[in-house]
Write a protein that holds these residues in place. Structure first.
Motif, PDB file in Angstrom:
ATOM      1  N   ARG A   6      55.330  44.487  18.278  1.00 37.96           N
ATOM      2  CA  ARG A   6      55.797  44.667  19.669  1.00 37.96           C
ATOM      3  C   ARG A   6      57.079  45.492  19.725  1.00 37.96           C
ATOM      4  O   ARG A   6      57.316  46.241  20.660  1.00 37.96           O
ATOM      5  CB  ARG A   6      56.013  43.301  20.292  1.00 37.96           C
ATOM      6  CG  ARG A   6      56.760  43.350  21.606  1.00 37.96           C
ATOM      7  CD  ARG A   6      57.034  41.986  22.116  1.00 37.96           C
ATOM      8  NE  ARG A   6      55.876  41.558  22.901  1.00 37.96           N
ATOM      9  CZ  ARG A   6      55.782  40.387  23.487  1.00 37.96           C
ATOM     10  NH1 ARG A   6      56.734  39.496  23.352  1.00 37.96           N
ATOM     11  NH2 ARG A   6      54.733  40.083  24.197  1.00 37.96           N
ATOM     12  N   HIS A   7      57.933  45.373  18.710  1.00 38.88           N
ATOM     13  CA  HIS A   7      59.226  46.059  18.692  1.00 38.88           C
ATOM     14  C   HIS A   7      59.226  47.249  17.736  1.00 38.88           C
ATOM     15  O   HIS A   7      60.280  47.712  17.318  1.00 38.88           O
ATOM     16  CB  HIS A   7      60.333  45.074  18.317  1.00 38.88           C
ATOM     17  CG  HIS A   7      60.353  43.883  19.205  1.00 38.88           C
ATOM     18  ND1 HIS A   7      60.845  43.925  20.494  1.00 38.88           N
ATOM     19  CD2 HIS A   7      59.894  42.623  19.023  1.00 38.88           C
ATOM     20  CE1 HIS A   7      60.700  42.745  21.056  1.00 38.88           C
ATOM     21  NE2 HIS A   7      60.131  41.932  20.182  1.00 38.88           N
ATOM     22  N   GLY A   8      58.040  47.724  17.397  1.00 41.06           N
ATOM     23  CA  GLY A   8      57.915  48.817  16.447  1.00 41.06           C
ATOM     24  C   GLY A   8      57.673  48.292  15.042  1.00 41.06           C
ATOM     25  O   GLY A   8      57.523  47.090  14.820  1.00 41.06           O
ATOM     26  N   ALA A   9      57.634  49.199  14.116  1.00 37.89           N
ATOM     27  CA  ALA A   9      57.393  48.835  12.717  1.00 37.89           C
ATOM     28  C   ALA A   9      58.224  49.751  11.828  1.00 37.89           C
ATOM     29  O   ALA A   9      58.706  50.804  12.259  1.00 37.89           O
ATOM     30  CB  ALA A   9      55.907  48.963  12.390  1.00 37.89           C
ATOM     31  N   ALA A  10      58.377  49.330  10.578  1.00 35.47           N
ATOM     32  CA  ALA A  10      59.160  50.105   9.621  1.00 35.47           C
ATOM     33  C   ALA A  10      58.604  49.906   8.224  1.00 35.47           C
ATOM     34  O   ALA A  10      58.015  48.868   7.915  1.00 35.47           O
ATOM     35  CB  ALA A  10      60.631  49.686   9.668  1.00 35.47           C
ATOM     36  N   GLY A  11      58.780  50.921   7.396  1.00 35.73           N
ATOM     37  CA  GLY A  11      58.342  50.850   6.006  1.00 35.73           C
ATOM     38  C   GLY A  11      59.409  51.418   5.092  1.00 35.73           C
ATOM     39  O   GLY A  11      60.284  52.178   5.520  1.00 35.73           O
ATOM     40  N   LEU A  12      59.332  51.047   3.819  1.00 36.95           N
ATOM     41  CA  LEU A  12      60.322  51.457   2.830  1.00 36.95           C
ATOM     42  C   LEU A  12      59.718  52.456   1.858  1.00 36.95           C
ATOM     43  O   LEU A  12      58.769  52.129   1.136  1.00 36.95           O
ATOM     44  CB  LEU A  12      60.845  50.245   2.057  1.00 36.95           C
ATOM     45  CG  LEU A  12      62.001  50.544   1.103  1.00 36.95           C
ATOM     46  CD1 LEU A  12      63.279  50.826   1.899  1.00 36.95           C
ATOM     47  CD2 LEU A  12      62.227  49.382   0.152  1.00 36.95           C
ATOM     48  N   GLY A  62      55.722  47.593   4.280  1.00 36.07           N
ATOM     49  CA  GLY A  62      56.320  47.649   5.605  1.00 36.07           C
ATOM     50  C   GLY A  62      55.546  46.804   6.588  1.00 36.07           C
ATOM     51  O   GLY A  62      54.531  46.197   6.248  1.00 36.07           O
ATOM     52  N   GLY A  63      56.041  46.773   7.815  1.00 37.36           N
ATOM     53  CA  GLY A  63      55.373  46.008   8.847  1.00 37.36           C
ATOM     54  C   GLY A  63      56.193  45.939  10.107  1.00 37.36           C
ATOM     55  O   GLY A  63      57.123  46.723  10.315  1.00 37.36           O
ATOM     56  N   ALA A  64      55.852  44.984  10.943  1.00 39.53           N
ATOM     57  CA  ALA A  64      56.441  44.847  12.271  1.00 39.53           C
ATOM     58  C   ALA A  64      57.923  44.505  12.216  1.00 39.53           C
ATOM     59  O   ALA A  64      58.367  43.744  11.359  1.00 39.53           O
ATOM     60  CB  ALA A  64      55.700  43.774  13.056  1.00 39.53           C
ATOM     61  N   ARG A  65      58.666  45.086  13.154  1.00 37.85           N
ATOM     62  CA  ARG A  65      60.075  44.747  13.329  1.00 37.85           C
ATOM     63  C   ARG A  65      60.184  43.534  14.237  1.00 37.85           C
ATOM     64  O   ARG A  65      59.453  43.411  15.213  1.00 37.85           O
ATOM     65  CB  ARG A  65      60.826  45.897  13.999  1.00 37.85           C
ATOM     66  CG  ARG A  65      61.082  47.067  13.090  1.00 37.85           C
ATOM     67  CD  ARG A  65      61.746  48.208  13.828  1.00 37.85           C
ATOM     68  NE  ARG A  65      62.972  47.806  14.510  1.00 37.85           N
ATOM     69  CZ  ARG A  65      63.664  48.625  15.298  1.00 37.85           C
ATOM     70  NH1 ARG A  65      63.237  49.849  15.528  1.00 37.85           N
ATOM     71  NH2 ARG A  65      64.767  48.202  15.879  1.00 37.85           N
ATOM     72  N   ASP A  66      61.097  42.634  13.901  1.00 34.85           N
ATOM     73  CA  ASP A  66      61.424  41.533  14.794  1.00 34.85           C
ATOM     74  C   ASP A  66      62.385  42.059  15.859  1.00 34.85           C
ATOM     75  O   ASP A  66      63.054  43.077  15.657  1.00 34.85           O
ATOM     76  CB  ASP A  66      62.074  40.384  14.019  1.00 34.85           C
ATOM     77  CG  ASP A  66      61.082  39.676  13.093  1.00 34.85           C
ATOM     78  OD1 ASP A  66      59.875  39.700  13.390  1.00 34.85           O
ATOM     79  OD2 ASP A  66      61.534  39.110  12.084  1.00 34.85           O
ATOM     80  N   SER A  67      62.485  41.361  16.975  1.00 31.78           N
ATOM     81  CA  SER A  67      63.287  41.826  18.115  1.00 31.78           C
ATOM     82  C   SER A  67      64.752  42.062  17.767  1.00 31.78           C
ATOM     83  O   SER A  67      65.398  42.919  18.340  1.00 31.78           O
ATOM     84  CB  SER A  67      63.189  40.834  19.271  1.00 31.78           C
ATOM     85  OG  SER A  67      63.726  39.579  18.878  1.00 31.78           O
ATOM     86  N   HIS A  68      65.270  41.321  16.816  1.00 33.26           N
ATOM     87  CA  HIS A  68      66.695  41.390  16.466  1.00 33.26           C
ATOM     88  C   HIS A  68      66.993  42.326  15.302  1.00 33.26           C
ATOM     89  O   HIS A  68      68.144  42.470  14.915  1.00 33.26           O
ATOM     90  CB  HIS A  68      67.202  39.985  16.113  1.00 33.26           C
ATOM     91  CG  HIS A  68      66.513  39.426  14.913  1.00 33.26           C
ATOM     92  ND1 HIS A  68      65.257  38.865  14.977  1.00 33.26           N
ATOM     93  CD2 HIS A  68      66.893  39.369  13.614  1.00 33.26           C
ATOM     94  CE1 HIS A  68      64.896  38.480  13.763  1.00 33.26           C
ATOM     95  NE2 HIS A  68      65.874  38.769  12.921  1.00 33.26           N
ATOM     96  N   GLU A  69      65.970  42.976  14.736  1.00 31.80           N
ATOM     97  CA  GLU A  69      66.158  43.762  13.521  1.00 31.80           C
ATOM     98  C   GLU A  69      66.299  45.259  13.788  1.00 31.80           C
ATOM     99  O   GLU A  69      65.640  45.806  14.665  1.00 31.80           O
ATOM    100  CB  GLU A  69      64.948  43.613  12.591  1.00 31.80           C
ATOM    101  CG  GLU A  69      64.805  42.287  11.931  1.00 31.80           C
ATOM    102  CD  GLU A  69      63.590  42.249  11.035  1.00 31.80           C
ATOM    103  OE1 GLU A  69      63.740  41.811   9.885  1.00 31.80           O
ATOM    104  OE2 GLU A  69      62.484  42.638  11.477  1.00 31.80           O
ATOM    105  N   THR A  70      67.105  45.908  12.948  1.00 31.07           N
ATOM    106  CA  THR A  70      67.108  47.364  12.892  1.00 31.07           C
ATOM    107  C   THR A  70      65.910  47.770  12.027  1.00 31.07           C
ATOM    108  O   THR A  70      65.306  46.930  11.319  1.00 31.07           O
ATOM    109  CB  THR A  70      68.388  47.899  12.233  1.00 31.07           C
ATOM    110  OG1 THR A  70      68.406  47.480  10.853  1.00 31.07           O
ATOM    111  CG2 THR A  70      69.641  47.401  12.947  1.00 31.07           C
TER     112      THR A  70
END
Length: 155
Positions: A12-18, A50-58
């Protein structure tokens, strides 16, 4: 999240990978890739932990958390170099975090991974890549090449 054209995006808040780099046996950069478990979305393809970002995470926090969960990586041995948004639709982004490690770190795959493997940059495109990663790999490789690989904390 579902886009206007009906495509589903994870998080919901985007996603990120390393995109983690380390010097390989030949001294050239190798990257850590995840062979996605057969049951997962785009299972059987190779991509980044990688995966989903939590609402509080960069994006950086999310990428590192996911890499810890999916690959057992020690966060104190990762040095973030830069971030780049590699996919974007209205209201959603996928951010790739490029980081370095001093050596080819040992990994511990979780159930989302069929395998984790350090791959020479020249060999990445030879694997069956996750479509999103495949679409961004050339750009990511060019960007990573412009950032000297850190070894022992130095360029």
């Amino acid at each position: 999240m579902v886009s206007a054209n009906g495509a589903a995006y994870w998080g919901r808040h985007g996603a990120a990978g390393l995109l983690l780099r380390a010097p390989g046996p030949d001294g050239k950069a190798a990257v850590l890739l995840q062979h996605r478990a057969p049951w997962s979305h785009q299972g059987g393809t190779w991509g980044l932990p990688g995966g989903a970002r939590d609402s509080h995470e960069t994006a950086e926090q999310a990428a590192i958390r996911e890499a810890i969960e999916e690959a057992g990586l020690p966060p104190d041995q990762l040095t973030v170099r830069t971030t780049v948004v590699t996919a974007e639709v209205t209201g959603w982004t996928y951010t790739t975090v490029i980081a370095d490690a001093d050596e080819l770190l040992e990994t511990v795959p979780n159930r989302e991974s069929a395998e984790l493997r350090w791959v020479a940059e020249d060999a990445v495109a030879d694997l069956p890549l996750h479509p999103g990663f495949a679409a961004s790999w050339v750009r990511l490789r060019e960007l990573a090449a412009s950032i000297p690989l850190l070894v022992n904390g130095q360029n």
